[in-house]
Design an enzyme around this catalytic site. Structure first.
Site, PDB file in Angstrom:
ATOM      1  CG  HIS A 183      -3.125  -0.800  -3.350  1.00  0.00           C
ATOM      2  ND1 HIS A 183      -3.385   0.516  -3.059  1.00  0.00           N
ATOM      3  CD2 HIS A 183      -3.134  -1.443  -2.147  1.00  0.00           C
ATOM      4  CE1 HIS A 183      -3.559   0.665  -1.760  1.00  0.00           C
ATOM      5  NE2 HIS A 183      -3.409  -0.515  -1.189  1.00  0.00           N
ATOM      6  CD  GLU A 190      -4.477   3.277  -5.649  1.00  0.00           C
ATOM      7  OE1 GLU A 190      -4.299   4.471  -5.868  1.00  0.00           O
ATOM      8  OE2 GLU A 190      -4.052   2.715  -4.624  1.00  0.00           O
ATOM      9  CB  SER A 232      -0.968   0.007   1.187  1.00  0.00           C
ATOM     10  OG  SER A 232      -0.425  -0.605   2.305  1.00  0.00           O
ATOM     11  CG  ASN A 247      -2.989   4.479   1.440  1.00  0.00           C
ATOM     12  OD1 ASN A 247      -4.000   4.542   2.137  1.00  0.00           O
ATOM     13  ND2 ASN A 247      -2.418   3.326   1.140  1.00  0.00           N
TER      14      ASN A 247
HETATM   15  P1  NAI Z   1      -1.115  -9.670   7.198  1.00  0.00           P
HETATM   16  O1  NAI Z   1      -0.122  -9.463   8.289  1.00  0.00           O
HETATM   17  O2  NAI Z   1      -2.544  -9.897   7.537  1.00  0.00           O
HETATM   18  O3  NAI Z   1      -0.655 -10.934   6.310  1.00  0.00           O
HETATM   19  C1  NAI Z   1       0.664 -11.155   5.902  1.00  0.00           C
HETATM   20  C2  NAI Z   1       0.814 -12.662   5.711  1.00  0.00           C
HETATM   21  O4  NAI Z   1       2.041 -12.914   5.039  1.00  0.00           O
HETATM   22  C3  NAI Z   1       0.848 -13.451   7.013  1.00  0.00           C
HETATM   23  O5  NAI Z   1      -0.145 -14.457   6.983  1.00  0.00           O
HETATM   24  C4  NAI Z   1       2.253 -14.040   7.053  1.00  0.00           C
HETATM   25  O6  NAI Z   1       2.312 -15.329   7.640  1.00  0.00           O
HETATM   26  C5  NAI Z   1       2.591 -14.098   5.574  1.00  0.00           C
HETATM   27  N1  NAI Z   1       4.045 -14.082   5.303  1.00  0.00           N
HETATM   28  C6  NAI Z   1       4.976 -13.279   5.861  1.00  0.00           C
HETATM   29  N2  NAI Z   1       6.202 -13.590   5.374  1.00  0.00           N
HETATM   30  C7  NAI Z   1       6.011 -14.593   4.481  1.00  0.00           C
HETATM   31  C8  NAI Z   1       6.880 -15.357   3.661  1.00  0.00           C
HETATM   32  N3  NAI Z   1       8.192 -15.125   3.657  1.00  0.00           N
HETATM   33  N4  NAI Z   1       6.344 -16.311   2.881  1.00  0.00           N
HETATM   34  C9  NAI Z   1       5.023 -16.559   2.871  1.00  0.00           C
HETATM   35  N5  NAI Z   1       4.147 -15.874   3.645  1.00  0.00           N
HETATM   36  C10 NAI Z   1       4.639 -14.906   4.436  1.00  0.00           C
HETATM   37  O7  NAI Z   1      -0.938  -8.428   6.205  1.00  0.00           O
HETATM   38  P2  NAI Z   1      -2.040  -7.776   5.240  1.00  0.00           P
HETATM   39  O8  NAI Z   1      -2.850  -6.791   5.996  1.00  0.00           O
HETATM   40  O9  NAI Z   1      -2.695  -8.853   4.474  1.00  0.00           O
HETATM   41  O10 NAI Z   1      -1.118  -6.917   4.267  1.00  0.00           O
HETATM   42  C11 NAI Z   1      -0.389  -7.501   3.222  1.00  0.00           C
HETATM   43  C12 NAI Z   1       0.044  -6.429   2.256  1.00  0.00           C
HETATM   44  O11 NAI Z   1      -1.113  -5.795   1.706  1.00  0.00           O
HETATM   45  C13 NAI Z   1       0.889  -5.310   2.867  1.00  0.00           C
HETATM   46  O12 NAI Z   1       1.849  -4.913   1.950  1.00  0.00           O
HETATM   47  C14 NAI Z   1      -0.142  -4.199   3.113  1.00  0.00           C
HETATM   48  O13 NAI Z   1       0.435  -2.934   3.116  1.00  0.00           O
HETATM   49  C15 NAI Z   1      -1.058  -4.381   1.916  1.00  0.00           C
HETATM   50  N6  NAI Z   1      -2.420  -3.891   2.067  1.00  0.00           N
HETATM   51  C16 NAI Z   1      -3.106  -4.093   3.232  1.00  0.00           C
HETATM   52  C17 NAI Z   1      -4.424  -3.645   3.344  1.00  0.00           C
HETATM   53  C18 NAI Z   1      -5.218  -3.897   4.586  1.00  0.00           C
HETATM   54  O14 NAI Z   1      -6.283  -3.271   4.736  1.00  0.00           O
HETATM   55  N7  NAI Z   1      -4.800  -4.785   5.472  1.00  0.00           N
HETATM   56  C19 NAI Z   1      -5.087  -2.937   2.230  1.00  0.00           C
HETATM   57  C20 NAI Z   1      -4.304  -2.878   1.023  1.00  0.00           C
HETATM   58  C21 NAI Z   1      -3.006  -3.311   0.976  1.00  0.00           C
END
Ligand code: NAI
Length: 283
Positions: A140, A152, A120, A190
């Site tokens: 995104h 996006e 993001s 953002n």
């Molecule tokens: P999250 O913390 O819920 O999920 C991340 C996942 O990645 C975890 O399940 C973790 O176990 C896994 N992970 C970490 N390292 C790993 C690896 N080396 N190999 C495989 N899996 C791995 O994070 P979330 O919220 O889903 O965010 C993910 C991305 O999306 C970030 O870049 C965030 O900025 C972006 N984003 C988040 C939004 C939100 O509302 N949460 C909205 C739009 C984008």
């Protein structure tokens, strides 16, 4: 280029939603997680969310079973199938960790596949430079992915037109609305949302109105479904602060300085809904 096999790295909030929408459209989805337990947790969430759609009548029981059977769990990025046509990275928001993933994938996955990041706020150009810049793009999605219409699509400095057109039509195939964005800090979503939230926090800090009243003005006066302070609590104040810092450092412009009250609340670990308290209290 035809996309059929999609690998999603990370099955958290965003990753499981991304896997969900691709599986419903009959792509072969590899859900890549760090451990088997984490992958199972992601699959359980997808199953629960598909059930919800069945109950609402937006998909049938057969569509649910077919979607679920389209998802294969994979443990470890080093096991990402080499025949993936598209890899979408959705691990936590950390530049170095994301770069390590793409370095690993560069040697593993076939040369003509496309790499995408769901980041993001991290520069797509910088991530792309680690691997295959012309075949790298930002995809995104918004949270919750199965419900939200927008994607996006962020073009890095060297993203090719072919990559962009492939990903744009893919988003349409997923029944989403793609918007073309060039790579500058915060993209569009953002860059506009976070300064609005930050300004609401300044208004609160300066005593212009109460938190409740600031939200009421934006809900009733501007027709926003949720006030900016409630929205900040839902996003997480630590995430809001991190994005303001990306804008502030990326543009070197004081108009993006994070509000001192936001910094103070993050320091006090009042991060919003996830910690039970932010601008409002949660059960
Ligand atoms: P999250 O913390 O819920 O999920 C991340 C996942 O990645 C975890 O399940 C973790 O176990 C896994 N992970 C970490 N390292 C790993 C690896 N080396 N190999 C495989 N899996 C791995 O994070 P979330 O919220 O889903 O965010 C993910 C991305 O999306 C970030 O870049 C965030 O900025 C972006 N984003 C988040 C939004 C939100 O509302 N949460 C909205 C739009 C984008």
């Amino acid at each position: 280029m035809e996309i059929k096999n999609v690998s999603v790295i990370g099955g958290g909030t965003m990753g499981n939603g991304i896997a969900h929408v691709f599986a419903l459209k009959d792509f072969n989805v590899n859900l890549v997680e760090m451990t088997s337990d984490l992958a199972d947790k992601a699959l359980a969430t997808i199953s629960k969310n598909l059930d919800r759609q069945v109950k609402k009548g937006t998909i049938s029981e057969t569509e649910k079973s077919r979607a679920f059977s389209n998802i294969k769990k994979v443990i470890g990025v080093n096991n990402t199938p080499s025949d993936s046509d598209l890899v979408i990275e959705a691990i936590y928001e950390n530049k170095e960790a994301k770069m390590d993933i793409f370095k690993e994938l560069q040697n593993r996955v076939k040369n003509n596949s496309i790499f995408a990041s769901n980041t993001s706020s991290i520069s797509i150009t910088e991530l792309a430079a680690q691997t295959r810049p012309e075949q790298f793009i930002g995809m995104h999605f918004m949270n919750p992915v199965p419900m939200m219409q927008l994607v996006e699509i962020i073009r890095g400095y060297s993203t090719s037109n072919e990559t962009f057109e492939t990903i744009k039509s893919l988003a349409i195939q997923l029944d989403k609305t793609p918007v073309e964005v060039f790579d500058y800090p915060g993209f569009i979503s953002n860059r506009i949302l976070m300064p609005m939230i930050n300004e609401a926090i300044f208004a609160l800090m300066e005593g212009v109105a109460s938190a409740q009243d600031i939200d009421t003005v934006m809900k009733l006066g501007m027709n926003h479904p949720m006030g900016p302070l409630t929205l900040a609590d839902f996003i997480g104040l630590d995430v809001c602060l991190a994005i303001m810092e990306v804008l502030y450092n990326g543009f070197n412009d004081s108009k993006y300085r994070p509000c001192p009250l936001l910094k103070k609340m993050v320091a006090a670990k009042k991060l919003g809904k996830k910690t039970g308290e932010g601008f409002f209290k949660y059960q």
